[in-house]
Motif scaffolding. Structure first.
Motif, PDB file in Angstrom:
ATOM      1  N   HIS A  50       0.977  -1.237   0.020  1.00  0.00           N
ATOM      2  CA  HIS A  50      -0.144  -0.087   0.155  1.00  0.00           C
ATOM      3  C   HIS A  50       1.044   1.164   0.043  1.00  0.00           C
ATOM      4  CE1 HIS A  50      -3.558  -2.485   1.935  1.00  0.00           C
ATOM      5  NE2 HIS A  50      -3.486  -2.267   0.596  1.00  0.00           N
ATOM      6  N   GLN A  51       0.525   2.327  -0.857  1.00  0.00           N
ATOM      7  CA  GLN A  51       1.106   3.371  -0.864  1.00  0.00           C
ATOM      8  C   GLN A  51       0.793   4.569   0.082  1.00  0.00           C
ATOM      9  OE1 GLN A  51       0.839   4.461  -5.228  1.00  0.00           O
ATOM     10  NE2 GLN A  51       1.991   2.613  -5.795  1.00  0.00           N
ATOM     11  N   PRO A  52       1.666   5.233   0.606  1.00  0.00           N
ATOM     12  CA  PRO A  52       1.222   6.392   1.578  1.00  0.00           C
ATOM     13  C   PRO A  52       0.495   7.388   0.630  1.00  0.00           C
ATOM     14  CG  PRO A  52       3.497   6.549   1.429  1.00  0.00           C
ATOM     15  CD  PRO A  52       3.168   5.125   0.710  1.00  0.00           C
ATOM     16  N   THR A  53      -0.228   8.126   1.254  1.00  0.00           N
ATOM     17  CA  THR A  53      -0.934   9.196   0.553  1.00  0.00           C
ATOM     18  C   THR A  53      -0.447  10.344   1.457  1.00  0.00           C
ATOM     19  OG1 THR A  53      -2.678   9.435   1.991  1.00  0.00           O
ATOM     20  CG2 THR A  53      -3.052   7.952   0.233  1.00  0.00           C
ATOM     21  N   PRO A  54      -0.675  11.770   0.756  1.00  0.00           N
ATOM     22  CA  PRO A  54      -0.486  13.020   1.334  1.00  0.00           C
ATOM     23  C   PRO A  54      -0.838  13.189   2.938  1.00  0.00           C
ATOM     24  CG  PRO A  54      -1.036  13.384  -0.821  1.00  0.00           C
ATOM     25  CD  PRO A  54      -1.456  11.975  -0.638  1.00  0.00           C
ATOM     26  N   ARG A  55      -1.861  12.360   3.074  1.00  0.00           N
ATOM     27  CA  ARG A  55      -2.512  12.432   4.467  1.00  0.00           C
ATOM     28  C   ARG A  55      -2.048  11.413   5.605  1.00  0.00           C
ATOM     29  NH1 ARG A  55      -8.204  11.977   5.314  1.00  0.00           N
ATOM     30  NH2 ARG A  55      -8.339  11.029   3.033  1.00  0.00           N
ATOM     31  N   THR A  56      -0.891  10.495   5.019  1.00  0.00           N
ATOM     32  CA  THR A  56      -0.611   9.435   5.669  1.00  0.00           C
ATOM     33  C   THR A  56       0.646   9.848   6.833  1.00  0.00           C
ATOM     34  OG1 THR A  56      -1.166   7.937   3.921  1.00  0.00           O
ATOM     35  CG2 THR A  56       0.537   7.160   5.683  1.00  0.00           C
ATOM     36  N   ASP A  57       0.428   9.291   7.920  1.00  0.00           N
ATOM     37  CA  ASP A  57       1.701   9.464   8.839  1.00  0.00           C
ATOM     38  C   ASP A  57       2.869   8.621   8.400  1.00  0.00           C
ATOM     39  OD1 ASP A  57       3.280   8.893  11.429  1.00  0.00           O
ATOM     40  OD2 ASP A  57       1.929  10.267  12.208  1.00  0.00           O
ATOM     41  N   LEU A  58       3.727   9.293   7.913  1.00  0.00           N
ATOM     42  CA  LEU A  58       4.981   8.219   7.401  1.00  0.00           C
ATOM     43  C   LEU A  58       5.507   7.418   8.440  1.00  0.00           C
ATOM     44  CD1 LEU A  58       6.581  10.445   4.829  1.00  0.00           C
ATOM     45  CD2 LEU A  58       5.124   8.609   4.358  1.00  0.00           C
ATOM     46  N   GLY A  59       5.383   7.729   9.624  1.00  0.00           N
ATOM     47  CA  GLY A  59       5.999   6.780  10.804  1.00  0.00           C
ATOM     48  C   GLY A  59       5.204   5.703  10.923  1.00  0.00           C
ATOM     49  N   HIS A  60       3.918   6.105  11.013  1.00  0.00           N
ATOM     50  CA  HIS A  60       2.984   4.799  11.414  1.00  0.00           C
ATOM     51  C   HIS A  60       2.826   3.889   9.995  1.00  0.00           C
ATOM     52  CE1 HIS A  60       0.525   7.368  14.435  1.00  0.00           C
ATOM     53  NE2 HIS A  60       1.701   6.910  14.999  1.00  0.00           N
ATOM     54  N   TRP A  61       3.094   4.549   8.779  1.00  0.00           N
ATOM     55  CA  TRP A  61       2.962   3.686   7.543  1.00  0.00           C
ATOM     56  C   TRP A  61       4.332   2.818   7.558  1.00  0.00           C
ATOM     57  CZ3 TRP A  61       6.599   3.477   3.774  1.00  0.00           C
ATOM     58  CH2 TRP A  61       6.256   2.931   2.701  1.00  0.00           C
ATOM     59  N   ALA A  62       5.354   3.459   8.041  1.00  0.00           N
ATOM     60  CA  ALA A  62       6.700   2.802   7.819  1.00  0.00           C
ATOM     61  C   ALA A  62       6.545   1.509   8.902  1.00  0.00           C
ATOM     62  CB  ALA A  62       7.941   3.432   8.190  1.00  0.00           C
ATOM     63  N   GLN A  63       6.037   1.546   9.665  1.00  0.00           N
ATOM     64  CA  GLN A  63       6.210   0.603  10.904  1.00  0.00           C
ATOM     65  C   GLN A  63       4.892  -0.468  10.750  1.00  0.00           C
ATOM     66  OE1 GLN A  63       8.172   0.121  13.489  1.00  0.00           O
ATOM     67  NE2 GLN A  63       8.942   1.939  12.455  1.00  0.00           N
ATOM     68  N   ASP A  64       3.716  -0.124   9.836  1.00  0.00           N
ATOM     69  CA  ASP A  64       2.688  -0.914   9.366  1.00  0.00           C
ATOM     70  C   ASP A  64       3.341  -1.812   8.371  1.00  0.00           C
ATOM     71  OD1 ASP A  64       0.733  -0.219  11.253  1.00  0.00           O
ATOM     72  OD2 ASP A  64       0.102   1.466   9.979  1.00  0.00           O
ATOM     73  N   THR A  65       4.078  -0.920   7.481  1.00  0.00           N
ATOM     74  CA  THR A  65       4.689  -1.723   6.255  1.00  0.00           C
ATOM     75  C   THR A  65       5.940  -2.640   6.693  1.00  0.00           C
ATOM     76  OG1 THR A  65       4.193   0.175   4.617  1.00  0.00           O
ATOM     77  CG2 THR A  65       5.764  -1.502   4.059  1.00  0.00           C
ATOM     78  N   LEU A  66       6.571  -2.572   7.680  1.00  0.00           N
ATOM     79  CA  LEU A  66       7.491  -3.829   7.974  1.00  0.00           C
ATOM     80  C   LEU A  66       6.764  -4.660   8.812  1.00  0.00           C
ATOM     81  CD1 LEU A  66      10.086  -1.144   9.891  1.00  0.00           C
ATOM     82  CD2 LEU A  66      10.227  -2.422   7.803  1.00  0.00           C
ATOM     83  N   ARG A  67       5.583  -4.575   9.464  1.00  0.00           N
ATOM     84  CA  ARG A  67       4.907  -5.674  10.002  1.00  0.00           C
ATOM     85  C   ARG A  67       4.364  -6.488   8.528  1.00  0.00           C
ATOM     86  NH1 ARG A  67      -0.075  -4.200  13.267  1.00  0.00           N
ATOM     87  NH2 ARG A  67       0.039  -6.432  13.735  1.00  0.00           N
ATOM     88  N   VAL A  68       4.033  -5.826   7.625  1.00  0.00           N
ATOM     89  CA  VAL A  68       3.552  -6.496   6.407  1.00  0.00           C
ATOM     90  C   VAL A  68       4.705  -7.358   6.112  1.00  0.00           C
ATOM     91  CG1 VAL A  68       2.605  -6.202   4.073  1.00  0.00           C
ATOM     92  CG2 VAL A  68       1.603  -5.114   5.931  1.00  0.00           C
ATOM     93  N   LEU A  69       5.943  -6.856   5.576  1.00  0.00           N
ATOM     94  CA  LEU A  69       6.989  -7.353   5.225  1.00  0.00           C
ATOM     95  C   LEU A  69       7.357  -8.596   5.903  1.00  0.00           C
ATOM     96  CD1 LEU A  69       9.126  -4.367   4.077  1.00  0.00           C
ATOM     97  CD2 LEU A  69       7.695  -6.062   2.566  1.00  0.00           C
ATOM     98  N   SER A  70       7.306  -8.568   7.359  1.00  0.00           N
ATOM     99  CA  SER A  70       7.567  -9.709   8.032  1.00  0.00           C
ATOM    100  C   SER A  70       6.517 -10.901   8.042  1.00  0.00           C
ATOM    101  CB  SER A  70       7.665  -9.149   9.693  1.00  0.00           C
ATOM    102  OG  SER A  70       7.760 -10.354  10.657  1.00  0.00           O
ATOM    103  N   MET A  71       5.161 -10.277   7.835  1.00  0.00           N
ATOM    104  CA  MET A  71       4.160 -11.564   7.819  1.00  0.00           C
ATOM    105  C   MET A  71       4.195 -12.356   6.461  1.00  0.00           C
ATOM    106  SD  MET A  71       0.253 -10.556   7.520  1.00  0.00           S
ATOM    107  CE  MET A  71       0.142 -10.101   5.921  1.00  0.00           C
ATOM    108  N   ILE A  72       4.484 -11.867   5.359  1.00  0.00           N
ATOM    109  CA  ILE A  72       4.701 -12.466   4.263  1.00  0.00           C
ATOM    110  C   ILE A  72       6.043 -13.100   4.110  1.00  0.00           C
ATOM    111  CG2 ILE A  72       3.077 -10.794   3.033  1.00  0.00           C
ATOM    112  CD1 ILE A  72       5.109  -9.728   1.475  1.00  0.00           C
TER     113      ILE A  72
END
Length: 511
Positions: A50-72
């Protein structure tokens, strides 16, 4: 594109082994398309992050993305502009990555062979950045669903041209508007969601310029573009080539869909080209398509019988308590749909219950942070989570079961409340949510949360709340406990644009 994909596969030879999960994060469809094919040629599976949007908190997005990468269990991440800057974050977390622009190697002699049960796609579900979950789509699933769609849509690689702005991290964009054209050698014209949102009329412009015959979008996009086309100059577009305009991925508002076809008629659009559909990531993409050339067909039923008896009783369109649902067609080849009650007993035609699907395109399971999770029962059925019914073999969706509001023994569907709210001047079309509130010691209640450009005008907001409440009472016979008015762009949504009801409910002030 295939020659570029082969060179990418050559560059990935030492990085990807058969069965490896490879994640892709890029914006340009011209880079993403050969990268997807290159990963498959290498024997890996693809996950579009999922791509971050202009309204996305990049810190939260980064942590969520790391969780996804770990999960898969991602073996590798492929980065393209504008996300190259995340290279440092991945390095800090010991995640291997490559830049798409640098993938250029000697083409392999042939594709790496994998079995039909091997994973082709790990499709992140709506809201998965908050609670990661990925639908596991096998090569067999993908082939079956693509074959069904090609048959049902009568796609012809020599004749058809697909035009799409849909995100490639969503199943309709990735499977329907990229993988299908790629598999059958059909021309496809793609831009990004950001391009469309910045200038919605780019969509009909591209259809006109490239003589597009096939396109697809959620209902909200047809509502937006329909209104813009009403104000467009005579002769500004040529939509006469469109023959298949798919409407899916969210509840279909027949009035908004017809407004689009009406607005497009003066630009040559065939009013019967719209195809209402039912789909979900768990079926790879498509479950059912309405018949070609029939346009928007509607089932008009009695609201009382639906809410109190769970039956879809036909009534005249002029009835005061009538409900109108789009007919979503029969299941695609290779798929079955049935309706059961809460005890699992199969229901008859026009009896409302839980929709289930079964067939070769249905995922065998999810990947979650807690490990794999099966999706099918012993007979191969998957519960879709939707309430609906069948009529003449066609599927009708009433709403998501978890979102149904139960008041006084009646089942009230949020979509009816939301449509009524969006009929009020000042409410942004497609930006209203009806959310159930915790009953506690009180009876069940619901609130309406909406967006409006009038949000900063206190007097206008007061009038808007009153009008929305009155319109909802007219529609469903019950008054909302609250009407919350927000500025445009503040309703919580998933990366693919769907309302996040649980997060929306948190915006309703406590009593």
């Amino acid at each position: 594109m295939h020659s570029v994909a082969l060179r990418m596969a050559g560059a990935l030879r030492d990085d990807v082994r058969p069965g490896d999960a490879v994640a892709i994060l890029a914006a340009d469809p011209g880079l993403i398309a050969p990268a997807v094919q290159g990963v498959w040629l290498s024997g890996g599976s693809v996950t579009m992050l999922h791509q971050p949007t202009p309204r996305t908190d990049l810190g939260h997005w980064a942590q969520d993305t790391l969780r996804v990468l770990s999960m898969i269990g991602a073996r590798l991440v492929l980065l393209g502009p504008p996300f190259d800057q995340l290279s440092g974050l991945l390095s800090e977390n010991a995640i291997e990555h490559r830049l798409l622009a640098e993938l250029d190697g000697e083409p392999p002699a042939g594709p790496v062979e994998v079995g039909e049960d091997a994973t082709a796609l790990l499709q992140l579900t709506s809201g998965s950045t908050a609670d990661p979950k990925a639908v596991r789509i096998t090569h067999g699933n993908l082939h079956s669903n693509m074959r069904g769609m090609v048959t049902a849509a009568e796609l012809d690689a020599e004749r058809d041209v697909a035009v799409s702005w849909l995100p490639l991290f969503h199943d309709m964009g990735m499977v329907g508007c990229l993988t299908v054209p790629m598999a059958i050698g059909m021309e496809a014209v793609k831009v990004t969601p950001a391009d469309f949102l910045a200038r919605p009329l780019l969509w009909p412009e591209l259809i006109s310029r490239h003589r597009g015959t096939v396109t697809a979008a959620p209902n909200f996009a047809y509502a937006v573009v329909g209104r813009r086309m009403e104000r467009a100059d005579e002769g500004q577009f040529d939509l006469s080539t469109l023959r298949f305009t798919l409407n899916g991925a969210e509840p279909i508002d027949p009035a908004a869909a017809r407004a689009f076809t009406d607005a497009g008629a003066r630009f040559g659009l065939d009013p019967d080209c719209m195809v209402c559909a039912f789909g979900m990531a768990e079926s790879t993409l498509a479950v059912s398509f309405a018949p070609l050339g029939c346009g928007i067909e509607v089932d008009t039923i009695d609201a009382g019988a639906l809410e109190e008896q769970r039956r879809a009783v036909p009534v005249d369109a002029g009835e005061e308590r009538a409900r109108r649902f789009a007919l979503l067609g029969r299941p695609l080849p290779g798929l079955e749909v049935d309706v059961v009650d809460d005890a699992g007993k199969r229901l008859g035609e026009r009896e409302v219950g839980r929709l289930r699907i079964r067939g070769d395109a249905v995922t065998p399971g999810y990947l979650t942070v807690d490990g794999p999770l099966a999706t099918q029962d012993e007979q191969g059925w998957l519960d879709t989570g939707d309430e609906g019914y069948l009529v003449d073999g066609q599927v009708v969706i009433c709403g998501r079961r978890k979102d149904v509001i139960i008041m006084g023994g009646r089942n009230i569907y949020p979509v009816d409340i939301e449509r009524a709210a969006c009929e009020v001047d000042g409410v942004r079309p497609g930006n209203a949510a009806a959310v159930r509130q915790e009953a506690g010691t009180r009876r069940e209640r619901f609130a309406v949360v909406l967006e409006s450009k009038l949000a900063d005008d206190e007097a206008a907001v007061k009038a808007l709340r009153k009008e929305v409440a009155a319109r909802v009472v007219d529609a469903v016979g019950v008054r909302p406990s609250a009407v919350v008015v927000l500025r445009p762009g503040t309703l919580p949504k998933t990366p693919s644009g769907k309302l996040r009801r649980a997060a929306t409910a948190e915006l309703v002030p406590a009593d």
